[in-house]
Design an enzyme around this catalytic site. Sequence first.
Site, short mmCIF file in Angstrom:
data_model
loop_
_atom_site.label_atom_id
_atom_site.label_comp_id
_atom_site.label_asym_id
_atom_site.label_seq_id
_atom_site.Cartn_x
_atom_site.Cartn_y
_atom_site.Cartn_z
N GLU B 96 -25.08 -24.98 -6.44
CA GLU B 96 -26.02 -24.31 -7.32
C GLU B 96 -26.19 -25.18 -8.57
OE1 GLU B 96 -27.91 -21.72 -7.33
OE2 GLU B 96 -27.32 -20.57 -5.57
N GLU B 231 -41.88 -14.37 0.22
CA GLU B 231 -40.52 -14.58 0.71
C GLU B 231 -39.93 -13.28 1.28
OE1 GLU B 231 -38.22 -16.27 -2.49
OE2 GLU B 231 -38.22 -14.44 -3.65
N ARG B 244 -32.60 -7.59 -2.32
CA ARG B 244 -32.35 -8.92 -1.73
C ARG B 244 -33.13 -9.00 -0.43
NH1 ARG B 244 -27.32 -11.17 -3.46
NH2 ARG B 244 -28.08 -12.99 -2.35
N LEU B 245 -33.37 -10.20 0.04
CA LEU B 245 -34.08 -10.36 1.31
C LEU B 245 -33.13 -10.00 2.45
CD1 LEU B 245 -35.91 -13.75 0.63
CD2 LEU B 245 -36.69 -11.42 0.14
N TRP B 247 -31.61 -11.09 5.66
CA TRP B 247 -31.42 -12.44 6.20
C TRP B 247 -31.35 -12.45 7.74
CZ3 TRP B 247 -27.76 -15.63 2.49
CH2 TRP B 247 -28.27 -15.55 1.18
N ASP B 349 -34.48 -22.41 2.08
CA ASP B 349 -33.57 -22.25 0.94
C ASP B 349 -32.14 -22.65 1.30
OD1 ASP B 349 -33.02 -21.65 -1.66
OD2 ASP B 349 -33.17 -19.47 -1.44
N GLU B 352 -26.72 -25.76 0.14
CA GLU B 352 -25.61 -26.20 -0.73
C GLU B 352 -24.33 -25.41 -0.49
OE1 GLU B 352 -28.06 -24.31 -1.74
OE2 GLU B 352 -29.52 -25.47 -2.83
N ARG B 399 -34.82 -27.19 -2.02
CA ARG B 399 -34.21 -27.60 -3.29
C ARG B 399 -32.96 -28.43 -3.01
NH1 ARG B 399 -30.93 -22.30 -5.72
NH2 ARG B 399 -29.47 -22.23 -4.00
N ASP B 416 -34.08 -23.61 -9.30
CA ASP B 416 -34.22 -22.36 -10.05
C ASP B 416 -34.14 -22.55 -11.55
OD1 ASP B 416 -34.18 -21.34 -7.50
OD2 ASP B 416 -32.14 -20.57 -7.62
N HIS B 481 -44.36 -18.40 -8.67
CA HIS B 481 -43.19 -17.62 -8.25
C HIS B 481 -43.08 -16.43 -9.19
CE1 HIS B 481 -39.30 -16.50 -6.77
NE2 HIS B 481 -39.08 -17.63 -6.14
#
Lengths: 624, 624
Positions: B96, B231, B244-245, B247, B349, B352, B399, B416, B481
């Site tokens: 992040e 999204e 939250r999405l 997943w 997305d 990381e 990203r 972000d 966004h």
Amino acid sequence: MYRGNFEVEDYIVERSALRHADVDGNVISLSEAEGRAPRLELTVSETALHFRSLDETINRFWIRIHADNDEHVWGGGEQMSYFDMRGRRFPLWTSEPGVGRDKTSEITFKSDLKDKAGGDYYNTNYPQPTYISSARYALHVETTAYSVFDFRRKTFHEIETWAVPERIELFAAPNFVELVEALSLRFGRQPELPDWVYKGAIIGLKDGVNSFERLEKMRNAGVQVSGLWCEDWVGLRQTSFGSRLFWDWQANDERYPDLRERIAELNGEGIRFLGYVNPYLCVDGSLFPEAEAAGYFAKDQLGRTAIVDFGEFDCGVVDFTNRQAADWFAEEVIGRRMLDFGLTGWMADFGEYLPIDVELSNGIDAKLMHNAWPTLWAEVNAKAIASRGKTGEALFFMRAGFTGVQKHCPLLWGGDQSVDFSRHDGLVTVMCAALSSGVLGNAYHHSDIGGYTSLFGNVRTPELLMRWAEMAAFTPVMRSHEGNRPRDNIQIDQDPEVLDHFARMTRIYVHLAPYLKTLSKEAAARGLPVQRPLFLHHEHDPKTYAIQDAYLYGSELLVAPVWHAAQEVRSVYLPGGADWVHVWSGVEYTGGEEVTVASPIGCPPVFYRSDAAFAETFKALKGM
Amino acid sequence: MYRGNFEVEDYIVERSALRHADVDGNVISLSEAEGRAPRLELTVSETALHFRSLDETINRFWIRIHADNDEHVWGGGEQMSYFDMRGRRFPLWTSEPGVGRDKTSEITFKSDLKDKAGGDYYNTNYPQPTYISSARYALHVETTAYSVFDFRRKTFHEIETWAVPERIELFAAPNFVELVEALSLRFGRQPELPDWVYKGAIIGLKDGVNSFERLEKMRNAGVQVSGLWCEDWVGLRQTSFGSRLFWDWQANDERYPDLRERIAELNGEGIRFLGYVNPYLCVDGSLFPEAEAAGYFAKDQLGRTAIVDFGEFDCGVVDFTNRQAADWFAEEVIGRRMLDFGLTGWMADFGEYLPIDVELSNGIDAKLMHNAWPTLWAEVNAKAIASRGKTGEALFFMRAGFTGVQKHCPLLWGGDQSVDFSRHDGLVTVMCAALSSGVLGNAYHHSDIGGYTSLFGNVRTPELLMRWAEMAAFTPVMRSHEGNRPRDNIQIDQDPEVLDHFARMTRIYVHLAPYLKTLSKEAAARGLPVQRPLFLHHEHDPKTYAIQDAYLYGSELLVAPVWHAAQEVRSVYLPGGADWVHVWSGVEYTGGEEVTVASPIGCPPVFYRSDAAFAETFKALKGM
């Protein structure tokens, strides 16, 4: 360094294991491999490992000491956050102790931003590369270099020093008491407390002539007083930060007219007068030109007097590695202007601020002398007192320290706590400080009642002031302090409830004086500190090993101050092998378990052994 | 690791200088001293130094590269804070990026406290151990291990890797342009931008079916639109942190009824639909059991599916080192459920978050695979698109990145940013990100218009939204966004002034499309990024070397976005060797000096070369 706060960073170019040893009698030559040139020589004597570098490029040194998984270690000088150091890493470098000392607190964050002054758990005015292990040994590293004790590993402790140390001294004893005695013999013992101290509290006021009136008012309210401590005796300087003391160490007639006479009057009433001094001289004072003409100051790289900025005023640093300079300061400043003037004591402040880029008379790198400075400073004070035959009578107190400060400094003070109950900079840290310094041979510890540092709107509550006073009644010396911002913070004489409570605590202190006197004799004779970790007398009860928010006051009293706000009930672990009487209720408990007792203001949890020699004295506390 | 934030600490046991070299042809054996066993073998080829460890205990590697005192270095992946890396140390580890990214800011302090998420100047989703030096060479370290580029020393750069690297590749060229071309060839070039992108902005909305209406309203206000990006197409999950999405990567009929038809309708109007995906599958989704039954997840130490907690919901990590798993994800998830469903693009997305304690199918330590993950993830996406013959048409943006991501990922997005003008996490960091990633062969960069992260009461201002949009008009892709807290933050369609301004900026973007197309062709053919540091075309003007708040847009436009609040006037350095015309005033300046121009909202400082091939196009901006 920025005003006593240091940012330390290292860059390891090489770190070589000296794996190969050639042994010749008690001399061991260490090299990287067989056939390669030895780089370090180790001589083993009965009590120490002596080191000699055979390679002048070596400027870092690491050694590992075997550790057991469940081992505890204590010491490291005067530690404020963690008494048991196992599991953490402790850089040992004398510095400002930090404000908040907790990177997760807003006060520390703001202090870091404003003055790089937030600090962390290991920052201390008084580091010392010495520890005691629960494996019944102690280890001392003889060096003044920056060093690190790293107790984070399960199977070894790692010691790092930024120079090859002279030696590592080892102490073993069958029990903790003898270990502490041995260390106190090694580092020097303090004399007994002066008799005048037992008469009550030392009242800290810095209000010019008003101080005398305010003292009178407090005495009239029943406060038992042994001394009046006015750090502003030298006069003030106005800066944009507020009032600062005028660093030219002599009585200021403007702020304290006829001070010599006032002191005599106080003495007539059995009250001593105490002042303030530190090892700097401001450039606009009367002493500076004299010291500069004589070449008594540390020099800069160009050979000129090194000037240190203290925030809108500049000072020279008296070079205590110059014997003449040290003697001059002891005789002319402390001797003539303080002792002969009538002072019976003082705060001997600072000691942590030797800049690391000055040139010193003894030719040694200031980075190596930085840690040595507090002890040199203590010695100057002690010599001045000895020159007047007042050892054991005049009393100075220091926050800075290092190896050997024990021999010279008769009383530690815990430094500048924040005026709060915070875990890493509040009331509770004073206990950790007393215990850690105590086991290394500093028998006497005390603190600013009510704390000192008030920043960013953080101010004292009456509750804090009272909780601190009731802890201080069970320490060798009670001393109040108005703090860094007296006007923003409540003072003892401003609130009847607080004043009453304080007066009672001074009476309790005086009531305990006969007991304290025996502890003081014990300290002088055997080196045992007045405030002791629970394990010192209960080493077969390992539950006592990690306790740092309660202490034994001598062997007969157990004190567990309340260090949280609004805590009307506290749990206390009572060591096994004894029965304990709660002083305020008279209830008796069998040791070996945790008990919970009421702890309203005025009744901090205190217990005495049922078999105490002073049981009657302790029993009488209930009615006070 | 705590939710993509890492605390990295090392303990150096030994660091040995391998001083002695035995040379045999192009093979060099390195040892500590003559006669000692060689520990590292170095093979010199035309363009690289190849390393082979001869001692399996070696797990750290340091090498020093000669440096000149006035040398500049750029690269390190996608750096957010410092484009010129000289004078600082850069750990290279995908994570992040941090919130605030500035230990002196209150937002970072609070984020650190709350979620260990504050970050620092070097934190980035996309690190890469590659740099370009002003000494006209580039250096790449081929390793996926944690590594550090330390540019703090005057006479050398130090590279540290937590494994012996495979090789260090060296590139030399007579000028910076050829150096960038060489790197882009090495790491892989991206295809030209899809034609549909040039039609306007990609509008980010996550408002369920309302998104379509809101898009319509924006179009009616004159906004030029190329795509609608939702999204939340996968549906939502409610947690105590907010929505939250869900997943489980497929269209959610509840939140987007008849989505397939809606997409077809949009396509009919020349507008594409974009979604969202990441490499995790939630345990309560429909895909999880299928992937688990097939053994597609990374495992824990006990051989079970490793479960990662994302805050009130758990996920499995698809193990992309397992070829079957990667192919399954590409075909079943991205291929069938996204591309075949009608999506033309998505945010790919994460990347990381590979935990360092999982067991992977290829048997390699997860600590070594952690940095490799973003590239593997990019490859899965690229393969899915290739399988449908849509390379250069479907567009995903990432990203996260690492060495080689260039080959697979057609578009970077800057991560972000906070919704503010802050130095280390605001608008200005997007330029640094575009320039640093650009010189390493990532031709296309863009960002969330208006920023993303809104925490602790920090919310978007209309001014920020407008300043961001007017920068984005001069980047390869405009995409808005709503941010992490849409309701607390102003949206483009909520304020007539902002909407108007945005519409104008999309028209400017469309107006510049013919020029952008030539840049895109140049990118595909030569690897030159669309956004370029000033020095790329003005390398004989060293004053351009440290500039990171302005960029060349192709070789003909110079863009200097306003990145402070209330800045109505901005100074801009115009490189020497050219004349520059200020687009809004038409005033012509001779390069080689700093000029100051008015920069009210709507008129970000933009200049074109007076000899530009597209001069007429640029001239016309004045009237827009």
